[in-house]
Design a protein around this motif. Structure first.
Motif, PDB file in Angstrom:
ATOM      1  N   PHE A   1       0.833  -1.203   0.000  1.00  0.00           N
ATOM      2  CA  PHE A   1       0.000   0.000   0.000  1.00  0.00           C
ATOM      3  C   PHE A   1       0.869   1.255   0.000  1.00  0.00           C
ATOM      4  N   ILE A   2       2.050   1.181   0.604  1.00  0.00           N
ATOM      5  CA  ILE A   2       3.005   2.286   0.466  1.00  0.00           C
ATOM      6  C   ILE A   2       3.418   2.420  -0.995  1.00  0.00           C
ATOM      7  N   GLY A   3       3.651   1.289  -1.669  1.00  0.00           N
ATOM      8  CA  GLY A   3       3.980   1.321  -3.090  1.00  0.00           C
ATOM      9  C   GLY A   3       2.859   1.895  -3.926  1.00  0.00           C
TER      10      GLY A   3
ATOM     11  N   TYR B   1      14.958  -0.092   5.147  1.00  0.00           N
ATOM     12  CA  TYR B   1      13.843   0.544   4.461  1.00  0.00           C
ATOM     13  C   TYR B   1      12.570  -0.062   5.049  1.00  0.00           C
ATOM     14  N   ARG B   2      11.886   0.679   5.912  1.00  0.00           N
ATOM     15  CA  ARG B   2      10.761   0.074   6.609  1.00  0.00           C
ATOM     16  C   ARG B   2       9.618   1.061   6.795  1.00  0.00           C
ATOM     17  N   CYS B   3       8.450   0.511   7.132  1.00  0.00           N
ATOM     18  CA  CYS B   3       7.248   1.296   7.355  1.00  0.00           C
ATOM     19  C   CYS B   3       7.020   1.436   8.864  1.00  0.00           C
ATOM     20  N   HIS B   4       6.620   2.629   9.264  1.00  0.00           N
ATOM     21  CA  HIS B   4       6.339   2.908  10.673  1.00  0.00           C
ATOM     22  C   HIS B   4       4.881   3.313  10.824  1.00  0.00           C
ATOM     23  N   SER B   5       4.258   2.802  11.871  1.00  0.00           N
ATOM     24  CA  SER B   5       2.876   3.150  12.177  1.00  0.00           C
ATOM     25  C   SER B   5       2.844   4.322  13.144  1.00  0.00           C
TER      26      SER B   5
END
Length: 352
Positions: free
Chosen positions: A37-39, A330-334
């Motif tokens: 979803f980030i993509g 390279y990561r996603c943070h909530s």
């Protein structure tokens, strides 16, 4: 009134996605990875630039209303696979295992106005609702032509009530007014569950394991939290469970009691395997020969499915992407945070 820091929400409600990717990582399956979803957000941003829409997408939130994973139920679930056409010589083509899932989701994007030429009038303001409605319609039409987590967007079904089509709203700058608006918006996303990050649960699980196993690692804690760990006598049995023919010992998972929440293991990004990215053009068959390439492996954490009415802030719902070039992370943070949460770096300082 407007300011350079004005933010707005773009909501794409009740999207029906067919055959989205259900294999979110080498170790997990089910709901699509948050990185997908980030993509989508980045791909939509590139389309905004070509359409001349002066908006910049910053973060994304996902609310799942329904799902149907394409599996065959049994003692061990197996994916429903498709038979590919025969080869050019008429022989049977190999079956490539792929996991698919049908989804009904609501996507929430946080955005701001992109840079405008000097002298231009700010457009991302509350008094410009007609422009916001037009942008929301265009963005909804654009997403309908895109892939969402590898799946196809199906035409929407008419639904009763308000806010059933893509819409935008400017976030009030006052925190109290923003909370009031969010309290009204979140009811529109029921019934459903929002995916939020819970790194703190991984930290507390690691602390718990190290009380018994001092050499336990973050991977041990993640695997331990990803399953049920029943123990005899870990939970006191109820009075009706004790009798002459019953030993009075109850098997249960002491860390998954009532009210512990619907927690799941998820991938949250990627970690580079090499010290530095490989120079552009040196890796054969790379997607882009002009961009440096990094070989990576998945990074994992824990998340929780929470009903939107239990969220208090807009940020609780949203995910953002962060890059640490020095660590190759390279990561996603909530944005979800609890006041009593334990940070993972407090128990594992060398883990980001």
């Amino acid at each position: 009134m407007s300011s350079p820091t004005s933010r707005a929400l773009l909501v794409l409600p009740y999207l029906r996605i067919q055959n989205a990717n259900a294999i979110s990582s080498p170790l997990t399956h089910g709901f699509s990875s948050i990185t997908a979803f980030i993509g989508l957000m980045w791909a939509l941003q590139r389309k905004l630039a070509t359409q001349g829409i002066p908006l910049q997408l910053l973060q994304v939130g996902v609310i799942c209303h329904d799902y149907e994973e394409q599996v065959v139920d049994g003692h061990v679930k197996t994916f429903r696979l498709t038979r590919n056409p025969v080869d050019k010589d008429g022989s049977t083509a190999a079956i490539v295992e792929e996991g698919r899932i049908h989804l009904k989701i609501t996507l929430v994007f946080l955005l701001k106005q992109a840079s405008l030429p000097d002298g231009s009038t700010a457009l991302l303001i509350q008094d410009n609702q007609s422009a916001l409605d037009e942008w929301a319609r265009k963005l909804g039409d654009t997403v309908a032509t895109m892939r969402v987590a590898g799946g196809t967007v199906l035409p929407g079904q008419p639904r009763p009530g308000q806010r059933t089509r893509p819409w935008m709203a400017v976030l009030p700058e006052d925190a109290e007014a923003q909370a009031q608006c969010f309290a009204r918006w979140r009811r529109q996303w029921l019934p459903g569950y929002a995916l939020v990050g819970r790194d703190d649960l991984l930290a507390s699980r690691l602390t718990h394991l190290r009380e018994r196993q001092p050499q336990a690692t973050v991977l041990d804690a993640w695997l331990h939290a990803a399953r049920f760990n029943h123990e005899a006598g870990a939970v006191e049995p109820a009075s009706e469970e004790v009798g002459p023919s019953r030993p009075g010992v109850r098997w249960a998972d002491p860390l998954r009691g009532k009210g512990s929440g619907w927690t799941v293991p998820i991938p949250v990004g990627y970690a580079r395997l090499t010290a530095e990215p490989v120079q552009a053009g040196l890796v054969a068959n790379a997607r882009d020969a002009r961009t440096p390439v990094s070989f990576v492996e998945s990074v994992y954490s824990l998340a929780e499915w929470i009903s939107p009415h239990r969220l208090d802030r807009v940020q609780d719902l949203l995910w953002r992407a962060e890059t640490d070039a020095q660590k190759g992370l390279y990561r996603c943070h909530s944005g979800y945070a609890r006041s009593d949460a334990q940070r993972l770096d407090e128990v594992m300082p060398d883990f980001d």
